[in-house]
Design a protein around this motif. Structure first.
Motif, mmCIF file in Angstrom:
data_model
loop_
_atom_site.group_PDB
_atom_site.id
_atom_site.type_symbol
_atom_site.label_atom_id
_atom_site.label_comp_id
_atom_site.label_asym_id
_atom_site.label_seq_id
_atom_site.Cartn_x
_atom_site.Cartn_y
_atom_site.Cartn_z
ATOM 1 N N MET A 20 -47.320 -6.321 -6.571
ATOM 2 C CA MET A 20 -46.309 -7.355 -6.331
ATOM 3 C C MET A 20 -45.273 -6.893 -5.311
ATOM 4 O O MET A 20 -44.809 -7.685 -4.484
ATOM 5 C CB MET A 20 -45.640 -7.766 -7.638
ATOM 6 C CG MET A 20 -46.553 -8.535 -8.553
ATOM 7 S SD MET A 20 -45.732 -9.277 -9.967
ATOM 8 C CE MET A 20 -45.304 -7.842 -10.919
ATOM 9 N N THR A 21 -44.931 -5.604 -5.343
ATOM 10 C CA THR A 21 -43.994 -5.064 -4.365
ATOM 11 C C THR A 21 -44.600 -5.122 -2.968
ATOM 12 O O THR A 21 -43.915 -5.472 -1.994
ATOM 13 C CB THR A 21 -43.626 -3.610 -4.722
ATOM 14 O OG1 THR A 21 -43.085 -3.587 -6.040
ATOM 15 C CG2 THR A 21 -42.600 -3.054 -3.755
ATOM 16 N N ALA A 23 -46.812 -7.298 -1.933
ATOM 17 C CA ALA A 23 -46.798 -8.710 -1.537
ATOM 18 C C ALA A 23 -45.399 -9.134 -1.092
ATOM 19 O O ALA A 23 -45.255 -9.888 -0.120
ATOM 20 C CB ALA A 23 -47.276 -9.587 -2.686
ATOM 21 N N LEU A 24 -44.368 -8.650 -1.774
ATOM 22 C CA LEU A 24 -42.995 -8.958 -1.382
ATOM 23 C C LEU A 24 -42.697 -8.403 0.000
ATOM 24 O O LEU A 24 -42.126 -9.113 0.853
ATOM 25 C CB LEU A 24 -42.011 -8.372 -2.392
ATOM 26 C CG LEU A 24 -40.536 -8.479 -2.005
ATOM 27 C CD1 LEU A 24 -40.064 -9.912 -2.140
ATOM 28 C CD2 LEU A 24 -39.697 -7.546 -2.845
ATOM 29 N N CYS A 25 -43.080 -7.153 0.237
ATOM 30 C CA CYS A 25 -42.827 -6.533 1.548
ATOM 31 C C CYS A 25 -43.569 -7.273 2.656
ATOM 32 O O CYS A 25 -43.046 -7.436 3.763
ATOM 33 C CB CYS A 25 -43.239 -5.064 1.528
ATOM 34 S SG CYS A 25 -42.161 -4.022 0.537
ATOM 35 N N GLU A 26 -44.772 -7.717 2.375
ATOM 36 C CA GLU A 26 -45.543 -8.456 3.375
ATOM 37 C C GLU A 26 -44.946 -9.835 3.646
ATOM 38 O O GLU A 26 -44.835 -10.251 4.790
ATOM 39 C CB GLU A 26 -46.992 -8.604 2.923
ATOM 40 C CG GLU A 26 -47.769 -7.317 2.934
ATOM 41 C CD GLU A 26 -47.974 -6.777 4.332
ATOM 42 O OE1 GLU A 26 -48.396 -7.543 5.216
ATOM 43 O OE2 GLU A 26 -47.710 -5.569 4.531
ATOM 44 N N SER A 27 -44.555 -10.540 2.603
ATOM 45 C CA SER A 27 -44.040 -11.897 2.791
ATOM 46 C C SER A 27 -42.664 -11.907 3.448
ATOM 47 O O SER A 27 -42.351 -12.819 4.214
ATOM 48 C CB SER A 27 -43.988 -12.644 1.461
ATOM 49 O OG SER A 27 -42.990 -12.079 0.620
ATOM 50 N N ARG A 28 -41.849 -10.893 3.173
ATOM 51 C CA ARG A 28 -40.508 -10.801 3.780
ATOM 52 C C ARG A 28 -40.509 -10.045 5.096
ATOM 53 O O ARG A 28 -39.464 -9.924 5.719
ATOM 54 C CB ARG A 28 -39.542 -10.105 2.817
ATOM 55 C CG ARG A 28 -39.348 -10.803 1.514
ATOM 56 C CD ARG A 28 -38.478 -11.996 1.676
ATOM 57 N NE ARG A 28 -38.302 -12.634 0.372
ATOM 58 C CZ ARG A 28 -37.405 -13.520 0.137
ATOM 59 N NH1 ARG A 28 -36.583 -13.903 1.075
ATOM 60 N NH2 ARG A 28 -37.311 -14.061 -1.055
ATOM 61 N N GLN A 35 -39.826 0.095 3.570
ATOM 62 C CA GLN A 35 -40.807 -0.096 2.501
ATOM 63 C C GLN A 35 -40.926 1.133 1.617
ATOM 64 O O GLN A 35 -41.049 1.005 0.397
ATOM 65 C CB GLN A 35 -42.176 -0.446 3.085
ATOM 66 C CG GLN A 35 -42.278 -1.857 3.591
ATOM 67 C CD GLN A 35 -43.669 -2.203 4.057
ATOM 68 O OE1 GLN A 35 -44.638 -1.494 3.782
ATOM 69 N NE2 GLN A 35 -43.782 -3.301 4.789
#
Length: 61
Positions: A20-21, A23-28, A35
């Motif tokens: 999930m982390t 995915a958060l880094c990729e989406s933001r 990171q």
């Protein structure tokens, strides 16, 4: 037996949190330099949470 299940659950949970982390880094679109700090912070906090859960379960068993 309960302690083994707790440890296995903790490893699975840590893996899911890391996904999930990521995915958060990729989406933001967080830069690579930041990171590493985010991963380190999240992993330390989750590890503290899991250790406290382990201690709580161990003291009740």
């Amino acid at each position: 037996m309960i302690l083994i299940i707790t440890v296995l659950f903790s490893l699975f949970y840590l893996f899911q949190i890391n996904k999930m982390t990521f995915a958060l880094c990729e989406s933001r679109e967080i830069p690579e330099e930041k990171q590493n700090k985010i991963y380190a912070t999240v992993n330390v906090l989750i590890t503290i949470l899991m250790l406290s859960l382990y201690v709580e379960v161990f003291l009740k068993v």
